[in-house]
Write a protein that holds these residues in place. Structure first.
Motif, PDB file in Angstrom:
ATOM      1  N   CYS A 267      -9.336  -4.493   9.378  1.00  0.00           N
ATOM      2  CA  CYS A 267      -8.825  -3.144   9.220  1.00  0.00           C
ATOM      3  C   CYS A 267     -10.030  -2.269   8.956  1.00  0.00           C
ATOM      4  CB  CYS A 267      -7.864  -3.140   8.025  1.00  0.00           C
ATOM      5  SG  CYS A 267      -7.376  -1.505   7.466  1.00  0.00           S
TER       6      CYS A 267
ATOM      7  N   ASP B  16     -10.973  -4.621   4.801  1.00  0.00           N
ATOM      8  CA  ASP B  16     -10.992  -3.205   5.170  1.00  0.00           C
ATOM      9  C   ASP B  16     -12.422  -2.669   5.224  1.00  0.00           C
ATOM     10  OD1 ASP B  16      -9.945  -0.694   5.721  1.00  0.00           O
ATOM     11  OD2 ASP B  16      -8.495  -0.742   4.078  1.00  0.00           O
TER      12      ASP B  16
ATOM     13  N   GLY C  30      -7.289   1.809   9.041  1.00  0.00           N
ATOM     14  CA  GLY C  30      -6.389   1.695  10.203  1.00  0.00           C
ATOM     15  C   GLY C  30      -7.152   1.076  11.350  1.00  0.00           C
TER      16      GLY C  30
ATOM     17  N   ARG D 140     -15.118   9.083   1.442  1.00  0.00           N
ATOM     18  CA  ARG D 140     -14.045   8.468   0.629  1.00  0.00           C
ATOM     19  C   ARG D 140     -14.643   7.960  -0.690  1.00  0.00           C
ATOM     20  NH1 ARG D 140      -9.685   3.612   0.794  1.00  0.00           N
ATOM     21  NH2 ARG D 140      -7.829   4.870   0.704  1.00  0.00           N
TER      22      ARG D 140
ATOM     23  N   TRP E 213      -5.944  -7.653  -0.449  1.00  0.00           N
ATOM     24  CA  TRP E 213      -6.829  -6.687   0.219  1.00  0.00           C
ATOM     25  C   TRP E 213      -8.221  -6.721  -0.380  1.00  0.00           C
ATOM     26  CZ3 TRP E 213      -9.673  -2.489  -1.502  1.00  0.00           C
ATOM     27  CH2 TRP E 213      -9.988  -1.469  -0.580  1.00  0.00           C
TER      28      TRP E 213
ATOM     29  N   ASN F 159     -13.652   1.427   5.054  1.00  0.00           N
ATOM     30  CA  ASN F 159     -13.050   2.758   5.129  1.00  0.00           C
ATOM     31  C   ASN F 159     -13.980   3.924   5.418  1.00  0.00           C
ATOM     32  OD1 ASN F 159     -10.120   2.865   4.846  1.00  0.00           O
ATOM     33  ND2 ASN F 159     -10.473   1.618   3.041  1.00  0.00           N
TER      34      ASN F 159
ATOM     35  N   LYS G 142      -6.858  -9.131   3.814  1.00  0.00           N
ATOM     36  CA  LYS G 142      -6.977  -7.925   4.636  1.00  0.00           C
ATOM     37  C   LYS G 142      -8.355  -7.352   4.351  1.00  0.00           C
ATOM     38  CE  LYS G 142      -4.887  -3.345   5.182  1.00  0.00           C
ATOM     39  NZ  LYS G 142      -3.813  -2.478   4.732  1.00  0.00           N
TER      40      LYS G 142
ATOM     41  N   TRP H 132      -5.249  -4.276  12.032  1.00  0.00           N
ATOM     42  CA  TRP H 132      -4.357  -3.213  11.567  1.00  0.00           C
ATOM     43  C   TRP H 132      -4.529  -2.071  12.555  1.00  0.00           C
ATOM     44  CZ3 TRP H 132      -0.086  -1.937  10.189  1.00  0.00           C
ATOM     45  CH2 TRP H 132       0.250  -0.779   9.489  1.00  0.00           C
TER      46      TRP H 132
ATOM     47  N   TRP I 142       0.802  -1.228   0.000  1.00  0.00           N
ATOM     48  CA  TRP I 142       0.000   0.000   0.000  1.00  0.00           C
ATOM     49  C   TRP I 142       0.832   1.274   0.000  1.00  0.00           C
ATOM     50  CZ3 TRP I 142      -4.052   2.364  -1.475  1.00  0.00           C
ATOM     51  CH2 TRP I 142      -4.470   3.554  -0.886  1.00  0.00           C
TER      52      TRP I 142
ATOM     53  N   ASP J  51      -2.170  -4.860  -1.695  1.00  0.00           N
ATOM     54  CA  ASP J  51      -3.209  -4.061  -1.060  1.00  0.00           C
ATOM     55  C   ASP J  51      -4.189  -3.567  -2.128  1.00  0.00           C
ATOM     56  OD1 ASP J  51      -4.313  -1.670   0.697  1.00  0.00           O
ATOM     57  OD2 ASP J  51      -3.157  -2.930   2.056  1.00  0.00           O
ATOM     58  N   ASP J  52      -4.789  -2.444  -1.885  1.00  0.00           N
ATOM     59  CA  ASP J  52      -5.826  -1.872  -2.749  1.00  0.00           C
ATOM     60  C   ASP J  52      -5.325  -1.714  -4.198  1.00  0.00           C
ATOM     61  OD1 ASP J  52      -8.085  -0.583  -3.518  1.00  0.00           O
ATOM     62  OD2 ASP J  52      -8.002   0.975  -1.992  1.00  0.00           O
TER      63      ASP J  52
ATOM     64  N   ASP K 260      -3.398   3.507  10.542  1.00  0.00           N
ATOM     65  CA  ASP K 260      -2.748   3.923   9.295  1.00  0.00           C
ATOM     66  C   ASP K 260      -1.541   4.801   9.590  1.00  0.00           C
ATOM     67  OD1 ASP K 260      -4.253   2.594   7.458  1.00  0.00           O
ATOM     68  OD2 ASP K 260      -5.604   4.252   7.019  1.00  0.00           O
TER      69      ASP K 260
HETATM   70  C1  GLA Z   1      -7.185   1.898   4.410  1.00  0.00           C
HETATM   71  C2  GLA Z   1      -6.212   0.986   5.115  1.00  0.00           C
HETATM   72  C3  GLA Z   1      -4.864   1.080   4.452  1.00  0.00           C
HETATM   73  C4  GLA Z   1      -4.998   0.719   3.005  1.00  0.00           C
HETATM   74  C5  GLA Z   1      -6.028   1.590   2.325  1.00  0.00           C
HETATM   75  C6  GLA Z   1      -6.298   1.132   0.922  1.00  0.00           C
HETATM   76  O1  GLA Z   1      -6.851   3.236   4.615  1.00  0.00           O
HETATM   77  O2  GLA Z   1      -6.141   1.286   6.476  1.00  0.00           O
HETATM   78  O3  GLA Z   1      -3.934   0.242   5.085  1.00  0.00           O
HETATM   79  O4  GLA Z   1      -5.356  -0.637   2.904  1.00  0.00           O
HETATM   80  O5  GLA Z   1      -7.256   1.603   3.035  1.00  0.00           O
HETATM   81  O6  GLA Z   1      -7.234   1.914   0.285  1.00  0.00           O
END
Ligand code: GLA
Length: 703
Positions: A487, A446, A490, A411, A379, A448, A444, A506, A304, A334-335, A509
């Motif tokens: 996650c 997430d 974060g 977001r 992710w 957000n 992972k 997690w 990431w 990751d993303d 961040d």
């Molecule tokens: C969140 C996670 C990060 C990362 C981003 C990806 O902010 O906490 O670690 O995975 O998303 O978009």
């Protein structure tokens, strides 16, 4: 030991290693809390106090200490349960009915004297950890519906008024910021209203009476829940403090149709007579033994911070080669690998592999990762959808929304209504397909943004989190070896609910190694080190030497997030050395007893210790040296006083002033020293770090 029941007096004592928790049924059928504190083997001395009204304004139901006070009668204190019966009656009058005991579990059945409502108080004892898991089940035994307006997991009575709360406050990038607050005459509330347990407050309480790390009374508890929660601490005018914790009643209603039941999330509560350190050991050991599954956590590399959304097959393969060469054991993309995901504005919900970035799918990358001996992780953010996606076009009704309102994005994304069975099926299928078609070892998960515009159903605050847990549990059932990290931008889902279903969390961040020291310290109060993910990153805001970054991240489950494509040979070698060193101490870090060491230096040293079997680790950090060039006397904890411990310190510093250690002094000639456990704990060793962002790890071996 265990659950002792005095049948004649209807008195129940939960006897643990060092703690007794007791309650009894009084002549009116109320469940009366009697005691929580240091162990009393003889429970005959415990009496149910005879209460009398202090005045007409201080009625008995308000004064009495109940295990589970309900809304009803002249109770004006905080209550645990409030319901609406079908005929409009809104108060409960319960009486004790019966109990059921099975080894270390106890159920107390209470019944409303008129309505078809049973309240079951559930207790599960962890004798060796001095902990009790509590929850409540509400059963509608009739045919008419009952609406639950508020339902907590339980209430606790603390025998003090002069208490200090250790709480957490914070926000995104600044989670788990510790605060201390003395209780006064008013209530304290910590809560989440966002659908996740949040970056703002943690679902736990720690209340102490003149405690330090090693002494004093500490009462604590944590909720196994990743959604809306509420903790209320109410100092009572009558000399005690009550604490209640559970689902947040805010905007929530649960309807119980006839013949159905509802069980609250569990909370785990404990008492330590030996300060905060013992509290952490109790909770960490409980988490390691009863909550977390799987062995030691692998060292991961995550793409990431290095690549953000710009992931391509070639660059990821390049990264993975360097990660493997460095000693990483798990490579996580990751993303950015799916749909039209080139920024946070699109892609979520369209979980097909982006063929521009991965022309032949993910398998060439996975093969390269596996060929280099690492595990592979990926992710996902399954609860969310971006407006431009095909998913939202196909299913505009799959999101939380109110018909005549504009959807509020955050977001650039919306939250899927995960309470719908078809949405649950979609998410499960998406993950199942991903895992069935790829050799994936790690996910992972997430989330957000918080939830809003929740639609008409007011129980969604509960059902959303339950649905997430159910999907994760189902995936785990089919793919038991796949590790799943929780996650939420974060540290938005760092809680015992997440820990019960996921494997890691997690933490934040914020990967700044200095900021992490405070975040990780607060995390360590109740949450297990093994599940605490911590990465070394390039982190642009502060110039911190690599050793400090590694030492800070080595305090938990080590990860690496730097753009290692830009690493020099020297940085590669240095990192390799730290990762190898972490692997050597990982068992102790992830499984050991953890100590936050207090010291008297005017310099702001951060000292942490881990003890596991014969190994002891001392982590020392000095982010910035002040004018005081003196040493810090470090007194270790948890050692065997009679045993000898061998450790290494730089030789040339041992002559004039005692045992000094200078950080990052790689060229030092090390000298092996022997000291008794008693010396190391009671006398202590003198150490000194110099400069800014100085750090070191000293290893001690018991002979
Ligand atoms: C969140 C996670 C990060 C990362 C981003 C990806 O902010 O906490 O670690 O995975 O998303 O978009």
């Amino acid at each position: 030991m265990g659950i002792t029941i005095d049948q004649k007096r209807n008195l129940f004592a939960l006897q643990m290693d060092k703690t007794t928790y007791a309650f009894a049924i009084d002549e009116n059928g109320l469940v009366r809390h009697l005691y929580w504190g240091k162990k009393m083997s003889n429970i005959n001395d415990l009496d149910v106090p005879v209460l009398s009204e202090i005045s007409s304004n201080d009625p008995i139901l308000d004064i009495v200490q109940e295990e589970y006070p309900v809304f009803g009668g002249m109770r004006y204190k905080e209550q645990c349960l409030k319901v609406n019966f079908a005929d409009g009656t809104r108060d409960i009058v319960y009486r004790y009915e019966s109990y059921e005991q099975n080894e270390n579990t106890l159920k107390i059945n209470l019944k409303d004297i008129h309505y078809d409502l049973t309240i079951q108080l559930n207790y599960q004892l962890y004798e060796d950890r001095d902990l009790i898991e509590r929850s409540v089940t509400i059963i509608n035994t009739g045919t008419e519906k009952i609406e639950i307006e508020a339902i907590y997991s339980g209430q606790m009575h603390l025998p003090h008024q002069a208490l200090t709360l250790t709480g957490t406050k914070g926000y995104w990038l600044a989670e788990l910021q510790e605060f201390k607050q003395s209780l006064g005459g008013s209530k304290m509330i910590m809560e989440s209203r966002r659908g996740i347990s949040t970056h703002h407050h943690s679902p736990f309480f720690i209340l102490d009476h003149h405690a330090t790390e090693t002494s004093g009374d500490v009462y604590f508890g944590a909720l196994k829940w990743s959604g809306n929660f509420k903790t209320v601490i109410e100092p009572r005018p009558y000399g005690t403090t009550l604490v209640q914790m559970g689902l947040n009643p805010h905007d929530c209603q649960i309807v119980l149709e006839g013949g159905t039941s509802f069980t609250t999330p569990e909370m785990i509560i404990g008492y330590s007579a030996d300060g905060f350190g013992k509290m952490s050991h109790q909770m960490h050991a409980y988490a390691r033994t009863y909550i977390l599954k799987g062995g030691d956590r692998p060292v991961l590399y995550n793409s990431w911070e290095a690549m953000v959304f710009d992931v391509t097959c070639e660059a990821q393969i390049e990264l993975s080669k360097k990660a493997a060469a460095m000693g990483c054991e798990l490579f996580v993309v990751d993303d950015g690998w799916f749909g039209n995901r080139n920024s946070d504005a699109d892609g979520l919900g369209d979980w097909y592999i982006n063929r521009e970035k991965f022309p032949d799918g993910l398998n060439p990358l996975i093969k390269a990762v596996k060929d280099s001996g690492m595990m592979f992780g990926i992710w996902i953010e399954p609860e969310m959808v971006n407006p431009p996606t095909q998913l939202l076009k196909d299913h505009p009704d799959w999101i939380y929304h109110f018909k005549n309102r504009v959807n509020d994005t955050s977001r650039n994304q919306l939250v899927l209504n995960v309470t719908k069975p078809e949405v649950q099926a979609f998410i499960y299928q998406m993950i199942d397909d991903l895992l069935a078609n790829h050799d994936i070892d790690y996910l992972k998960w997430d989330a957000n943004r918080p939830i809003s515009q929740t639609g008409i159903s007011r129980d969604m605050w509960v059902k959303h989190t339950q649905a997430v847990y159910e999907i994760v549990a189902k995936i785990k059932e089919k793919y038991p070896t796949v590790l799943i990290e929780a996650c939420a931008s974060g540290g938005g889902r760092v809680d015992y609910g997440a820990l019960s279903y996921f494997d890691d969390v997690w933490t934040s961040d914020n990967t700044d190694p200095f900021d992490r020291l405070t975040i990780q310290k607060t995390y360590s109060y109740l949450y297990p080190i093994k599940a605490m993910r911590a990465w070394v990153t390039d982190h642009p805001y502060r110039n911190v030497p690599l050793p400090f970054k590694f030492h800070s991240a080595m305090m938990g489950s080590l990860g690496m997030g730097c753009n290692i494509l830009n690493f020099t040979e020297a940085q590669m070698e240095e990192s390799k050395g730290f990762i190898a060193a972490y692997k050597e101490i990982r068992q102790t870090v992830q499984n050991g007893n953890f100590y936050r060491l207090e010291h008297q230096s005017t310099n702001h040293y951060h000292l942490f210790e881990y003890v596991y079997q014969a190994e002891v680790l001392l982590f020392i950090f000095l982010p910035q040296a002040n004018i005081d060039r003196g040493n810090v006397r470090v007194k270790l904890q948890g050692l065997d006083t009679e045993a000898t411990y061998v450790f290494e310190i730089p030789k040339k510093m041992t002559t004039r002033y005692g045992d000094y250690l200078f950080a990052n002094s790689n060229e030092e000639v090390f000298e092996t020293r022997n000291k008794s456990g008693a010396f190391l704990m009671y006398h202590g060793i003198d150490l000194q770090l110099n400069g800014d962002y100085a750090s070191a790890i000293i290893k001690f071996k018991k002979q």
